[in-house]
Motif scaffolding. Structure first.
Motif, mmCIF file in Angstrom:
data_model
loop_
_atom_site.group_PDB
_atom_site.id
_atom_site.type_symbol
_atom_site.label_atom_id
_atom_site.label_comp_id
_atom_site.label_asym_id
_atom_site.label_seq_id
_atom_site.Cartn_x
_atom_site.Cartn_y
_atom_site.Cartn_z
ATOM 1 N N LYS A 1 -3.540 5.038 -0.684
ATOM 2 C CA LYS A 1 -4.190 5.443 0.456
ATOM 3 C C LYS A 1 -3.739 6.972 0.868
ATOM 4 O O LYS A 1 -2.693 7.192 0.746
ATOM 5 C CB LYS A 1 -4.094 4.781 1.716
ATOM 6 N N THR B 1 1.060 5.076 0.990
ATOM 7 C CA THR B 1 0.070 5.826 1.919
ATOM 8 C C THR B 1 0.820 7.044 2.128
ATOM 9 O O THR B 1 2.146 7.337 2.013
ATOM 10 C CB THR B 1 0.162 5.063 3.348
ATOM 11 N N ASP C 1 -2.138 -0.497 -3.479
ATOM 12 C CA ASP C 1 -3.242 0.163 -3.314
ATOM 13 C C ASP C 1 -2.716 1.627 -2.972
ATOM 14 O O ASP C 1 -1.803 1.811 -2.289
ATOM 15 C CB ASP C 1 -3.844 -0.264 -1.891
ATOM 16 N N ASP D 1 -12.874 5.142 -2.437
ATOM 17 C CA ASP D 1 -13.523 4.919 -1.217
ATOM 18 C C ASP D 1 -13.169 6.185 -0.240
ATOM 19 O O ASP D 1 -11.775 6.408 -0.197
ATOM 20 C CB ASP D 1 -13.331 3.513 -0.432
ATOM 21 N N THR E 1 0.888 -1.139 -0.155
ATOM 22 C CA THR E 1 0.166 0.033 0.024
ATOM 23 C C THR E 1 0.704 1.431 -0.013
ATOM 24 O O THR E 1 1.923 1.344 0.735
ATOM 25 C CB THR E 1 -0.964 -0.037 1.184
ATOM 26 N N THR F 1 -9.186 5.845 -0.208
ATOM 27 C CA THR F 1 -8.420 4.536 -0.802
ATOM 28 C C THR F 1 -8.816 4.252 -2.139
ATOM 29 O O THR F 1 -9.779 4.173 -2.335
ATOM 30 C CB THR F 1 -8.779 3.377 0.163
ATOM 31 N N VAL F 2 -7.707 3.726 -2.962
ATOM 32 C CA VAL F 2 -7.991 3.401 -4.392
ATOM 33 C C VAL F 2 -7.170 2.083 -4.400
ATOM 34 O O VAL F 2 -6.138 2.045 -4.112
ATOM 35 C CB VAL F 2 -7.394 4.698 -5.500
ATOM 36 N N SER F 3 -7.987 0.954 -4.771
ATOM 37 C CA SER F 3 -7.260 -0.080 -4.824
ATOM 38 C C SER F 3 -6.252 -0.399 -6.076
ATOM 39 O O SER F 3 -6.238 0.454 -7.181
ATOM 40 C CB SER F 3 -8.264 -1.378 -5.097
ATOM 41 N N ALA F 4 -5.212 -1.226 -6.000
ATOM 42 C CA ALA F 4 -4.165 -1.610 -7.157
ATOM 43 C C ALA F 4 -4.975 -2.105 -8.263
ATOM 44 O O ALA F 4 -4.722 -1.481 -9.282
ATOM 45 C CB ALA F 4 -3.367 -2.567 -6.377
#
Length: 211
Positions: free
Chosen positions: A94, A30, A92, A207, A28, A156-159
């Motif tokens: 974040k 971040t 991901d 999200d 992730t 959050t945006v997923s991979a």
């Protein structure tokens, strides 16, 4: 590889103020605001960029309707709060958007139709289309003054959603209202009106978590 990854991370300045960026073991990316920024008494100003606006009212065939004289005309458009360059895949994303914007208060428009402030802009648009008199809306429009609205939200945006994405714009919808030659922009900073778009303007799933 580590240098390239750090270069990609360093570009993700999501928190408006200076950010510390790290790649976690869980895959992730971040962004974390430093303690000095979090403790600052002055909220940073977010640089908002408005894109093109589309009229909300239209005929069944999609052609624009000419507004009646003396009526409110409404438009909507995506406003970018942050632009991120993606240089590494498989992680991901974040981050946090924290700051204040200069806008007219969208909650006043929601009050016109007795909508919860958490409702998305599309819900307001449906009520607007049914409002034949616009009497309360006009009064509200004329009374509205610019405010400094504060926003503090994690995202959050997923991979998987970032596959093939080179540039990501994160932001919220803005309602532009016009009446008697006066234009006012109401940026809707709630979860249901937030979104993300890639370099081609395609919507990317994201999200939001309000803080």
């Amino acid at each position: 590889m580590q240098n390239r990854l750090w270069k990609a991370c360093a570009r993700i300045t999501v928190a408006i103020t200076a950010s510390v960026v790290a790649a976690t073991a869980g895959g992730t990316l971040t962004t974390v605001s430093p303690a000095s920024a979090a403790s600052s008494s002055r909220t940073p100003v977010i640089d908002v960029t408005h894109s093109g606006f589309d009229v909300i009212l239209s005929s069944p065939g999609g052609a624009r309707l000419a507004p009646a004289e003396g009526s409110v005309t409404a438009f909507h458009g995506f406003s970018s709060f942050q632009k991120i360059t993606i240089e590494s895949q498989g992680f991901d994303l974040k981050g946090r958007i924290h700051g204040r914007i200069r806008t007219y208060n969208y909650e006043s428009l929601w009050t016109v139709y007795k909508l919860p402030k958490s409702s998305g802009w599309k819900v307001w648009a449906l009520s607007f289309k049914k409002d034949s008199s616009q009497s309360v809306l006009k009064e509200t429009f004329r009374d509205e003054k610019l405010i400094d609205a504060e926003l503090d939200v994690n995202f959050t945006v997923s991979a998987a959603a970032l596959k093939g994405v080179s540039t990501l714009r994160i932001g919220f919808e803005t309602l532009r209202l016009q009446l008697d030659g006066t234009t006012k922009d109401f940026t809707v900073i709630n979860k249901e009106s937030g979104g993300a778009k890639d370099q081609d303007g395609k919507e990317i799933p994201i999200d939001f978590e309000q803080l």
